[in-house]
Design a protein around this motif. Structure first.
Motif: not given
Length: 301
Positions: A44, A114, A116-118, A120, A133, A139
């Protein structure tokens, strides 16, 4: 020169064999070495994230007013609420203790943390300047870490760090699969009970509980088999991690039955201690300069 992948267990035709995975039942292709030489690319474009406004968050931390506190007993869980624009601090108060943290939008529990997104967007382990996040479709940042007394720890020789978003939470289902035991003080169970105390029924509470920020937990992946591991937390009484609530928050914190997670979890074998959650209101002059809660993701497909 590293010529093969780490030693690891793999299963073939019902037999558990220990050996390098690259020498399993599939032969290496002639160009195996060149394939492994591909360069890693960060997934990202994190430089496009909103910057961490050090000046603002430091001003928010100066002489705030304490408005509430919750003491989480050992091997138990409690909820707490944080208005948007306020701070909350989790502190070790009696002995080294790990905690499992869940967060929801207090006005809409469908919006929850979240991991997983944190992970990433930031890293496997979080510290000052990182954000927690919320899940899709919202999001957006739920909270920002403003201070961390364990920030000095960094990464140790085992590859471990503190405050991970890679482990899910200890739970009675996995414990039953592995040990055949019935144990009801896992973090998953503690978080559920804390929500039931808040007024949710058991099914609603279990559906709401999600993967956690492992506060103060020291973890990593083994260098040889890449398995998730834990080790004694460096946390000591007085150590704390502090967050700024970007949106109105309902939090739940479990004081893990693993204590400092130096040996075991999901049992009563380890010494455990309470964790203190404190809620603070920054000065009005600080909040007057705050832009307010960030908007959810603008994607409208």
């Amino acid at each position: 020169v590293r010529c093969c992948r780490p030693i690891a267990f793999f299963r073939r035709r019902g037999t558990r064999v220990k050996g390098p995975r690259v020498f399993s039942s599939v032969a290496e292709p002639p160009d195996a070495a060149s394939r492994r030489e591909a360069k890693p690319v960060v997934c990202y474009e994190v430089d496009l994230l909103p910057s961490f406004d050090v000046e603002f968050y430091e001003r928010a931390r100066q002489e705030p007013t304490k408005i509430a506190e919750v003491l989480v007993p050992p091997r138990d869980g409690k909820t707490f609420e944080v208005p948007a624009g306020h701070l909350f601090r989790i502190t070790s108060v009696e002995g080294p203790q790990v905690g499992d943290l869940n967060l929801w939008n207090s006005e809409n529990m469908k919006e929850k943390f979240y991991t997983s997104k944190t992970r990433q967007l930031h890293a496997t382990h979080l510290s000052r300047g990182d954000r927690l996040w919320s899940a899709m479709p919202y999001m957006r940042p739920m909270a920002t870490i403003t201070h961390d007394t364990l920030e000095w720890y960094g990464w140790d020789a085992d590859g471990a760090g503190v405050h991970d978003v890679i482990g899910s939470r200890c739970d009675p289902y996995t414990n039953s699969v592995l040990r055949g035991e019935q144990y009801d003080r896992c973090c998953h169970s503690n978080l559920i009970r804390s929500l039931v105390e808040k007024g949710l029924d058991v099914e609603e509470a279990e559906a709401a509980v999600h993967d956690v920020l492992n506060v103060f937990m020291c973890t990593g992946f083994t260098l040889d088999t890449h398995q998730y591991f834990m080790k004694a937390s460096p946390v000591r009484p007085g150590d704390h991690i502090e967050f700024f609530a970007e949106i109105p928050l309902l939090g739940a914190l479990s004081a893990c039955p693993g204590g400092d997670c130096s040996a075991t979890h999901s049992d009563d074998a380890t010494s455990c201690y309470p964790l203190l959650v404190e809620i603070y209101k920054p000065k009005d002059s600080v909040l007057e300069t705050w832009e307010g809660p960030p908007a959810p993701s603008s994607y409208n497909g």
